[in-house]
Design an enzyme around this catalytic site. Structure first.
Site, PDB file in Angstrom:
ATOM      1  N   GLY A 129       0.808  -1.203   0.000  1.00 38.70           N
ATOM      2  CA  GLY A 129       0.000   0.000   0.000  1.00 38.70           C
ATOM      3  C   GLY A 129       0.843   1.255   0.000  1.00 38.70           C
ATOM      4  CB  ILE A 130      -0.023   4.674   0.061  1.00 34.15           C
ATOM      5  CG1 ILE A 130       0.675   6.030   0.016  1.00 34.15           C
ATOM      6  CG2 ILE A 130      -1.302   4.751   0.871  1.00 34.15           C
ATOM      7  CD1 ILE A 130      -0.153   7.089  -0.661  1.00 34.15           C
ATOM      8  N   GLY A 131       2.388   4.710   2.210  1.00 33.65           N
ATOM      9  CA  GLY A 131       2.755   5.218   3.524  1.00 33.65           C
ATOM     10  C   GLY A 131       4.097   4.745   4.003  1.00 33.65           C
ATOM     11  CB  ILE A 185       4.142   0.571   7.489  1.00 33.38           C
ATOM     12  CG1 ILE A 185       4.215   1.127   8.929  1.00 33.38           C
ATOM     13  CG2 ILE A 185       4.242  -0.949   7.493  1.00 33.38           C
ATOM     14  CD1 ILE A 185       3.141   0.646   9.847  1.00 33.38           C
ATOM     15  CD  GLU A 235      -6.454  -1.154  -3.344  1.00 30.99           C
ATOM     16  OE1 GLU A 235      -6.722  -0.036  -2.869  1.00 30.99           O
ATOM     17  OE2 GLU A 235      -6.844  -2.220  -2.836  1.00 30.99           O
TER      18      GLU A 235
END
Length: 443
Positions: free
Chosen positions: A217-219, A221, A240
């Site tokens: 995902g994003i961010g 982590i 995704e």
């Protein structure tokens, strides 16, 4: 019969002309997702707000300013979000609405007419010599929305990359209006990776074997995980989102997609979000395939990916293993379900038995007033909605360790989660565990 260039020229107009001609009061208007949001068309809609009443606006994540969500426009525009961003959160929770579904279901909802698309705003590349354009950075629900929409307004933008996959289509077969307007796509700055994120990244990386297929995902982590994969070999991407972390791993030869069970040699994603360099990387690059969400996020597709590793974040987790990722306590819709459950379930269903669904989060959060709160709690907060059921949650990772919950009893799940909670909160969690499950922590 007109050729495509003549048709193209006949449909060219300004953004204001397109909005006033093709949007009507009461329409359900959909924006292309995320970085693909056509900002000039959105600005024109807001500029002409006085002409409209109760235009419903729907989309998922947005990096745009979200002016249509200002309270002064609540009689003109009714936000009905599918995912909530910072600029749409207040409107969604107080005078708008939120519609919940698994991300992979959205195209089918459009096909069935359960999600109506009266007018679609898209942001596309310049046409090639045959009149084909690319949606560039966003396939997801947008591919089906192009097919289902009653009216399509296209912002033709030289800054949109010509990505390959199911995002390429003949513009004149679908567009009712053409607005030529070049503007840079929104970018996001690099994440700040602190000691907590770095440790979580190391622990997640320990669960990833050579040849694994990743969903990231994003961010901070996910970026921290990417930073810890430098020694891995032959990783693949079926995700995704495609971000800078995956692009960098591709440049370094760590992601080469050679061991994928299908879509070999290409990175597959629903949408792209990151730096300008990332968008340029996607332009005419056959190593990148942008596909619709009912392909990428379909759990029955995901389950056939080799060594599928799905890594997602959370706002909180209770001692049962129930995960809340899209709501806060007090009925606050914070974000959205998105594709988290699609990938967590798909990884758990892996045909090769080697899939892993990972929820990764810091053990503690700090509120605006400085209060420290545990993200692992006995129960989810009052009126907080479950995103991943306890039956879906397999691995939970914090900076204090990995809790493997699959196949464990309630009491053993609680013990595993307490062991990775922040030490300041463990004594209380142990007492609450013993009260809830009637088992001693240390028995």
């Amino acid at each position: 019969m007109k050729n495509w260039k003549e048709l193209y020229d006949s449909k060219k107009m300004t953004s204001d002309e397109a909005i006033l001609r093709f949007v009507q009061s009461g329409d359900k208007v959909v924006f292309q997702h995320d970085v693909g949001e056509p900002e000039e068309l959105v600005r024109a809609l807001v500029r002409n707000a006085d002409h409209f009443k109760n235009v419903e606006i729907s989309h998922m994540f947005s990096l745009g300013p979200g002016d249509y969500c200002k309270e002064e426009y609540k009689e003109n525009f009714h936000p009905n979000m599918w995912f909530v961003s910072g600029q749409t959160r207040k409107a969604t929770n107080y005078w708008g609405d939120y519609t919940s579904f698994f991300f992979h279901e959205l195209p089918e909802l459009m096909r069935q007419g359960r999600v109506q698309v009266d007018c679609l705003f898209i942001n596309v590349s310049k046409p090639d010599k045959l009149g084909y354009v690319s949606l560039g950075v966003s396939g997801d629900y947008t591919v089906q929305a192009v097919r289902s929409a009653k009216k399509v307004i296209a912002q033709v933008n030289d800054c949109v990359p010509f990505s390959y996959g199911d995002v390429v289509f003949p513009l004149m077969e679908y567009a009712d209006a053409i607005v030529e307007y070049d503007e840079e796509l929104p970018t996001i700055p690099p994440s700040k990776i602190g000691p907590v994120e770095e440790e979580i990244g190391k622990l997640c990386a320990s669960l990833i074997d050579d040849g694994a297929t990743l969903q990231l995902g994003i961010g901070s982590i996910p970026d921290a995980v990417c930073a810890q994969l430098k020694t891995k070999k032959h990783l693949g991407l079926h995700s995704e989102m495609l971000g800078d972390g995956a692009m960098n791993l591709y440049y370094e030869g760590i992601i080469d997609n050679t061991m994928k069970s299908f879509d070999k040699d290409v990175m597959v994603a629903n949408f792209v979000m990151g730096s300008k360099e990332l968008y340029e990387f996607c332009d005419h690059n056959h190593a990148v395939k942008i596909m619709p969400v009912d392909y990428v996020n379909d759990p029955t597709i995901i389950m056939n990916c080799s060594k599928m590793i799905a890594i997602n974040g959370a706002l909180g987790c209770d001692l049962y293993g129930q995960v809340a990722s899209d709501t806060l306590g007090g009925d606050v819709q914070f974000s959205g379900v998105g594709g988290q459950v699609d990938f967590i379930r798909g990884a758990a269903m892996a045909r090769d038995g080697l899939g892993k669904g990972i929820i990764a989060m810091p053990s503690m959060a700090v509120k605006k007033d400085g209060t420290k709160i545990s993200k692992i709690t006995a129960h989810l907060a009052d009126k907080q909605v479950v995103t991943d059921s306890r039956n879906d949650t397999e691995f939970v990772v914090t900076e204090y360790g990995i809790a493997d919950l699959w196949g464990k009893s309630n009491a053993d799940r609680a013990r595993a989660l307490i062991d990775i909670a922040h030490p300041d909160f463990r004594p209380q969690l142990k007492e609450e565990m013993e009260e809830i499950f009637h088992h001693k922590y240390d028995e």
